[in-house]
Scaffold this motif. Structure first.
Motif, PDB file in Angstrom:
ATOM      1  N   SER A 163       0.848  -1.194   0.000  1.00  0.00           N
ATOM      2  CA  SER A 163       0.000   0.000   0.000  1.00  0.00           C
ATOM      3  C   SER A 163       0.882   1.243   0.000  1.00  0.00           C
ATOM      4  CB  SER A 163      -0.931   0.009   1.214  1.00  0.00           C
ATOM      5  OG  SER A 163      -0.178   0.047   2.417  1.00  0.00           O
ATOM      6  N   ILE A 164       0.385   2.298  -0.621  1.00  0.00           N
ATOM      7  CA  ILE A 164       1.151   3.540  -0.662  1.00  0.00           C
ATOM      8  C   ILE A 164       0.292   4.697  -0.177  1.00  0.00           C
ATOM      9  CG2 ILE A 164       2.515   2.675  -2.605  1.00  0.00           C
ATOM     10  CD1 ILE A 164       1.035   4.660  -4.403  1.00  0.00           C
ATOM     11  N   THR A 165       0.954   5.690   0.372  1.00  0.00           N
ATOM     12  CA  THR A 165       0.301   6.938   0.740  1.00  0.00           C
ATOM     13  C   THR A 165       0.976   8.062  -0.042  1.00  0.00           C
ATOM     14  OG1 THR A 165       1.792   7.243   2.643  1.00  0.00           O
ATOM     15  CG2 THR A 165      -0.303   6.131   3.045  1.00  0.00           C
ATOM     16  N   LYS A 166       0.188   9.079  -0.390  1.00  0.00           N
ATOM     17  CA  LYS A 166       0.707  10.198  -1.165  1.00  0.00           C
ATOM     18  C   LYS A 166       0.822  11.432  -0.285  1.00  0.00           C
ATOM     19  CE  LYS A 166      -2.502   8.795  -3.356  1.00  0.00           C
ATOM     20  NZ  LYS A 166      -3.435   7.673  -3.100  1.00  0.00           N
ATOM     21  N   LEU A 167       1.918  12.149  -0.469  1.00  0.00           N
ATOM     22  CA  LEU A 167       2.165  13.368   0.299  1.00  0.00           C
ATOM     23  C   LEU A 167       2.271  14.536  -0.675  1.00  0.00           C
ATOM     24  CD1 LEU A 167       2.720  14.428   3.186  1.00  0.00           C
ATOM     25  CD2 LEU A 167       5.157  14.077   2.739  1.00  0.00           C
ATOM     26  N   PRO A 168       1.150  15.220  -0.956  1.00  0.00           N
ATOM     27  CA  PRO A 168       1.202  16.355  -1.879  1.00  0.00           C
ATOM     28  C   PRO A 168       2.058  17.483  -1.311  1.00  0.00           C
ATOM     29  CG  PRO A 168      -1.060  15.610  -1.508  1.00  0.00           C
ATOM     30  CD  PRO A 168      -0.210  14.965  -0.458  1.00  0.00           C
ATOM     31  N   MET A 169       2.952  17.993  -2.144  1.00  0.00           N
ATOM     32  CA  MET A 169       3.858  19.050  -1.717  1.00  0.00           C
ATOM     33  C   MET A 169       3.931  20.131  -2.789  1.00  0.00           C
ATOM     34  SD  MET A 169       5.005  17.758   1.160  1.00  0.00           S
ATOM     35  CE  MET A 169       6.326  18.896   1.494  1.00  0.00           C
ATOM     36  N   ALA A 170       4.227  21.348  -2.357  1.00  0.00           N
ATOM     37  CA  ALA A 170       4.537  22.404  -3.316  1.00  0.00           C
ATOM     38  C   ALA A 170       5.762  21.973  -4.111  1.00  0.00           C
ATOM     39  CB  ALA A 170       4.795  23.716  -2.596  1.00  0.00           C
ATOM     40  N   ARG A 171       5.828  22.374  -5.380  1.00  0.00           N
ATOM     41  CA  ARG A 171       6.941  21.939  -6.222  1.00  0.00           C
ATOM     42  C   ARG A 171       8.293  22.280  -5.606  1.00  0.00           C
ATOM     43  NH1 ARG A 171       2.858  22.839  -9.648  1.00  0.00           N
ATOM     44  NH2 ARG A 171       2.630  21.487 -11.463  1.00  0.00           N
ATOM     45  N   SER A 172       8.380  23.425  -4.957  1.00  0.00           N
ATOM     46  CA  SER A 172       9.652  23.847  -4.376  1.00  0.00           C
ATOM     47  C   SER A 172      10.102  22.941  -3.240  1.00  0.00           C
ATOM     48  CB  SER A 172       9.538  25.290  -3.868  1.00  0.00           C
ATOM     49  OG  SER A 172       8.502  25.394  -2.906  1.00  0.00           O
ATOM     50  N   ARG A 173       9.147  22.214  -2.632  1.00  0.00           N
ATOM     51  CA  ARG A 173       9.483  21.334  -1.515  1.00  0.00           C
ATOM     52  C   ARG A 173       9.457  19.865  -1.884  1.00  0.00           C
ATOM     53  NH1 ARG A 173       6.541  21.663   3.801  1.00  0.00           N
ATOM     54  NH2 ARG A 173       8.340  20.355   4.284  1.00  0.00           N
ATOM     55  N   ASN A 174       8.987  19.544  -3.085  1.00  0.00           N
ATOM     56  CA  ASN A 174       8.830  18.148  -3.466  1.00  0.00           C
ATOM     57  C   ASN A 174      10.155  17.393  -3.414  1.00  0.00           C
ATOM     58  OD1 ASN A 174       7.408  15.869  -4.410  1.00  0.00           O
ATOM     59  ND2 ASN A 174       7.934  16.347  -6.526  1.00  0.00           N
ATOM     60  N   ILE A 175      11.180  17.938  -4.062  1.00  0.00           N
ATOM     61  CA  ILE A 175      12.491  17.303  -4.074  1.00  0.00           C
ATOM     62  C   ILE A 175      13.147  17.398  -2.706  1.00  0.00           C
ATOM     63  CG2 ILE A 175      14.803  17.415  -5.045  1.00  0.00           C
ATOM     64  CD1 ILE A 175      12.811  16.210  -6.913  1.00  0.00           C
ATOM     65  N   LEU A 176      12.980  18.544  -2.028  1.00  0.00           N
ATOM     66  CA  LEU A 176      13.565  18.714  -0.696  1.00  0.00           C
ATOM     67  C   LEU A 176      13.047  17.658   0.261  1.00  0.00           C
ATOM     68  CD1 LEU A 176      15.305  20.421   1.205  1.00  0.00           C
ATOM     69  CD2 LEU A 176      13.292  21.832   1.675  1.00  0.00           C
ATOM     70  N   THR A 177      11.747  17.384   0.190  1.00  0.00           N
ATOM     71  CA  THR A 177      11.158  16.363   1.049  1.00  0.00           C
ATOM     72  C   THR A 177      11.699  14.981   0.698  1.00  0.00           C
ATOM     73  OG1 THR A 177       9.137  17.666   1.267  1.00  0.00           O
ATOM     74  CG2 THR A 177       8.989  15.335   1.825  1.00  0.00           C
ATOM     75  N   ALA A 178      11.852  14.724  -0.591  1.00  0.00           N
ATOM     76  CA  ALA A 178      12.348  13.421  -1.025  1.00  0.00           C
ATOM     77  C   ALA A 178      13.787  13.187  -0.604  1.00  0.00           C
ATOM     78  CB  ALA A 178      12.216  13.293  -2.539  1.00  0.00           C
ATOM     79  N   SER A 179      14.521  14.253  -0.358  1.00  0.00           N
ATOM     80  CA  SER A 179      15.916  14.107   0.046  1.00  0.00           C
ATOM     81  C   SER A 179      16.049  13.684   1.502  1.00  0.00           C
ATOM     82  CB  SER A 179      16.675  15.429  -0.185  1.00  0.00           C
ATOM     83  OG  SER A 179      16.194  16.434   0.696  1.00  0.00           O
ATOM     84  N   SER A 180      14.978  13.752   2.258  1.00  0.00           N
ATOM     85  CA  SER A 180      14.996  13.336   3.655  1.00  0.00           C
ATOM     86  C   SER A 180      14.422  11.937   3.768  1.00  0.00           C
ATOM     87  CB  SER A 180      14.172  14.309   4.500  1.00  0.00           C
ATOM     88  OG  SER A 180      12.799  14.188   4.188  1.00  0.00           O
ATOM     89  N   ASN A 181      14.407  11.415   4.972  1.00  0.00           N
ATOM     90  CA  ASN A 181      13.841  10.090   5.205  1.00  0.00           C
ATOM     91  C   ASN A 181      12.334  10.135   5.396  1.00  0.00           C
ATOM     92  OD1 ASN A 181      16.202   8.514   5.027  1.00  0.00           O
ATOM     93  ND2 ASN A 181      16.809   9.130   7.092  1.00  0.00           N
ATOM     94  N   GLU A 182      11.745  11.301   5.152  1.00  0.00           N
ATOM     95  CA  GLU A 182      10.321  11.470   5.374  1.00  0.00           C
ATOM     96  C   GLU A 182       9.485  10.669   4.379  1.00  0.00           C
ATOM     97  OE1 GLU A 182       7.110  15.185   5.699  1.00  0.00           O
ATOM     98  OE2 GLU A 182       9.258  15.571   5.491  1.00  0.00           O
ATOM     99  N   VAL A 183      10.025  10.472   3.173  1.00  0.00           N
ATOM    100  CA  VAL A 183       9.288   9.739   2.149  1.00  0.00           C
ATOM    101  C   VAL A 183      10.174   8.659   1.544  1.00  0.00           C
ATOM    102  CG1 VAL A 183       7.802  11.707   1.580  1.00  0.00           C
ATOM    103  CG2 VAL A 183       9.942  11.371   0.334  1.00  0.00           C
ATOM    104  N   ASP A 184       9.551   7.766   0.780  1.00  0.00           N
ATOM    105  CA  ASP A 184      10.266   6.647   0.163  1.00  0.00           C
ATOM    106  C   ASP A 184      10.563   6.872  -1.309  1.00  0.00           C
ATOM    107  OD1 ASP A 184      10.303   4.520   2.359  1.00  0.00           O
ATOM    108  OD2 ASP A 184       8.187   5.094   2.330  1.00  0.00           O
ATOM    109  N   GLY A 185      10.114   7.995  -1.856  1.00  0.00           N
ATOM    110  CA  GLY A 185      10.373   8.297  -3.250  1.00  0.00           C
ATOM    111  C   GLY A 185       9.412   9.331  -3.773  1.00  0.00           C
TER     112      GLY A 185
END
Length: 263
Positions: free
Chosen positions: A56-78
């Motif tokens: 199962s997957i969950t989606k985390l909508p982010m502003a474009r400016s934060r999308n990659i920044l969030t992905a660089s942390s352990n907060e998301v899986d991709g």
């Protein structure tokens, strides 16, 4: 007998603590750019792939400016989906090497003769704020409005507050399903086709073979086309699938090449 019972109790106790930790791997969180037209379709394709894997997957909508920044942390899986340039610029992302959709970059306007003018770069242009893929197409232009959504940009076109909007054809297709597109049409030819891919963080590298296998099977068997057709509905015009068009640039052309022959 009593020793065997103690062993059984110990095994049940141990499984109680071990099973949740393994099950935790069965839910993944992916970031996705808000109001990104291609991602709306990509979500359905990616969800179908992981459903086949029992994840199962969950989606985390982010502003474009934060999308990659969030992905660089352990907060998301991709990341749900993005163009090929993502893995070139962000080494912590692993691209699943199966194109799940292809976008066609176009110019939209209410003026069918827009590109016949000698002052295209001086027109009032609009594009999505933070969309790295689209920024090159208006580089060096005099008047560029950065909108938050295509609904906003297309609304400004209809109100004659903009002369042109650059974006993917899928954006106008989605807008037309919800609102009257009015005078808006694509003008000129395609500026280029760009494949979108699914991305996993490198820490999830053990999932890459299985996710690649499922997405490749979905592409080869027509499952991705089936999802795409259902997304746009029965009256949608035929659209290119990944790999069907000859030009699939990894990087978008410069603003000069984007309007070559129009100025």
């Amino acid at each position: 007998m009593r020793a065997g019972l103690k062993t059984l109790v110990f095994v049940l106790w141990l499984s109680h603590w071990l099973v949740p930790s393994s099950q935790a791997q069965d839910t993944l969180t992916f970031s996705m750019a808000q109001n990104a037209a291609p991602v709306a379709l990509a979500v359905r394709i990616v969800e179908s792939a992981y459903d086949q894997l029992g994840i199962s997957i969950t989606k985390l909508p982010m502003a474009r400016s934060r999308n990659i920044l969030t992905a660089s942390s352990n907060e998301v899986d991709g990341i749900i989906a993005g163009p090929n340039l993502f893995d070139q610029e962000f080494p912590f992302l692993t691209r699943i090497d199966v194109p799940i959709l292809q976008i066609d970059i176009r110019i939209f306007s209410c003026n069918p003769d827009l590109l016949d003018a000698n002052s295209v770069k001086q027109k009032r242009w609009g594009r999505i704020n933070g969309a790295r893929l689209l920024s090159n197409y208006t580089e060096g232009y005099d008047d560029v409005w950065l909108g938050d959504t295509f609904q906003e940009l297309f609304g400004m076109l209809k109100l004659d507050r903009l002369d042109a909007v650059v974006g993917p054809q899928i954006a106008l297709d989605i807008y037309s399903k919800r609102e009257d597109r009015g005078c808006i049409e694509a003008v000129g030819g395609s500026l280029g086709q760009v494949d979108f891919f699914h991305y996993l963080r490198s820490k999830n590298g053990h999932l890459v073979p299985n996710v690649t296998r499922v997405l490749r099977d979905m592409l080869d068997t027509g499952k991705i086309k089936e999802i795409t057709d259902a997304f746009f509905g029965p009256n949608a015009k035929k659209r290119p699938m990944p790999g069907e068009l000859e030009e699939t640039p990894d990087n978008p052309p410069s603003s000069d090449s984007a309007t070559q022959g129009f100025n």
